[in-house]
Scaffold this motif. Structure first.
Motif, mmCIF file in Angstrom:
data_model
loop_
_atom_site.group_PDB
_atom_site.id
_atom_site.type_symbol
_atom_site.label_atom_id
_atom_site.label_comp_id
_atom_site.label_asym_id
_atom_site.label_seq_id
_atom_site.Cartn_x
_atom_site.Cartn_y
_atom_site.Cartn_z
ATOM 1 N N HIS A 76 0.814 -1.216 0.000
ATOM 2 C CA HIS A 76 0.000 0.000 0.000
ATOM 3 C C HIS A 76 0.851 1.271 0.000
ATOM 4 O O HIS A 76 0.367 2.355 0.324
ATOM 5 N N ASP A 77 2.133 1.114 -0.370
ATOM 6 C CA ASP A 77 3.064 2.250 -0.479
ATOM 7 C C ASP A 77 3.148 3.068 0.799
ATOM 8 O O ASP A 77 3.228 4.299 0.764
ATOM 9 N N LEU A 78 3.136 2.380 1.936
ATOM 10 C CA LEU A 78 3.305 3.033 3.232
ATOM 11 C C LEU A 78 4.713 2.747 3.733
ATOM 12 O O LEU A 78 5.286 1.696 3.438
ATOM 13 N N PRO A 79 5.302 3.658 4.498
ATOM 14 C CA PRO A 79 6.672 3.442 4.993
ATOM 15 C C PRO A 79 6.757 2.190 5.866
ATOM 16 O O PRO A 79 5.919 1.977 6.738
ATOM 17 N N THR A 80 7.770 1.384 5.599
ATOM 18 C CA THR A 80 7.947 0.150 6.377
ATOM 19 C C THR A 80 8.860 0.349 7.577
ATOM 20 O O THR A 80 9.004 -0.552 8.388
ATOM 21 N N ASP A 81 9.459 1.525 7.695
ATOM 22 C CA ASP A 81 10.379 1.770 8.800
ATOM 23 C C ASP A 81 9.807 2.705 9.861
ATOM 24 O O ASP A 81 10.441 2.946 10.876
ATOM 25 N N GLU A 82 8.623 3.240 9.639
ATOM 26 C CA GLU A 82 7.976 4.111 10.617
ATOM 27 C C GLU A 82 6.843 3.337 11.269
ATOM 28 O O GLU A 82 5.826 3.075 10.642
ATOM 29 N N LEU A 83 7.046 2.970 12.522
ATOM 30 C CA LEU A 83 6.088 2.109 13.207
ATOM 31 C C LEU A 83 5.302 2.895 14.250
ATOM 32 O O LEU A 83 5.123 2.455 15.375
ATOM 33 N N GLU A 84 4.815 4.063 13.868
ATOM 34 C CA GLU A 84 4.183 4.954 14.830
ATOM 35 C C GLU A 84 2.696 5.117 14.606
ATOM 36 O O GLU A 84 2.099 6.056 15.093
#
Length: 140
Positions: A54-62
């Protein structure tokens, strides 16, 4: 727990080491009387694949993320959509979607930025307490 990604229900992605996020999942489970929600941690392989898809950042887990079919909801949008799908009194949050997203997400980020300090953090992602067939709805 399964690594397969179901296409028959919304999937809640949550920070698996966050006590508040795990509590939110525990809040959803008994209120999901139709058992339509699936759950996966953002840190899991399934969570990472869904974020990338879904083209969401995979490194921002917030953020809590809701994947509902081809749609992805993040932050306050995810919370409002989950509440709407739960129905009942929780549907009363639905009108909040008409507030500017910047304002809604400001409130969301205020809590998210302080969640570890206020609620704690686990060393690793643990399976939330479940009973019955709930474990089958958790994806690895």
């Amino acid at each position: 727990m399964s690594e397969e990604i179901p296409d028959d229900g919304p999937i809640v992605l949550f920070d698996g080491v966050c006590t508040l996020c795990n509590g939110f999942v525990q809040f959803i489970i008994p209120r999901d009387t139709e058992e339509r929600f699936y759950f996966a941690s953002l840190q899991s392989d399934v969570g990472q694949r869904l974020l990338a898809k879904h083209d969401l950042p995979t490194d921002e887990l917030e953020s809590v993320v809701l994947i509902d079919g081809e749609d992805a909801y993040v932050k306050s949008g995810a919370i409002i959509r989950i509440a709407t799908l739960l129905g009942g009194v929780y549907r009363l949050l639905w009108p909040l979607q008409y507030l500017p997203r910047r304002l809604r997400d400001f409130a969301y980020d205020f809590v998210a930025d302080r969640r570890y300090r206020w609620f704690g953090k686990k060393d690793r992602c643990e399976m939330p307490e479940t009973n019955g067939n709930v474990q089958a709805r958790f994806l690895e």
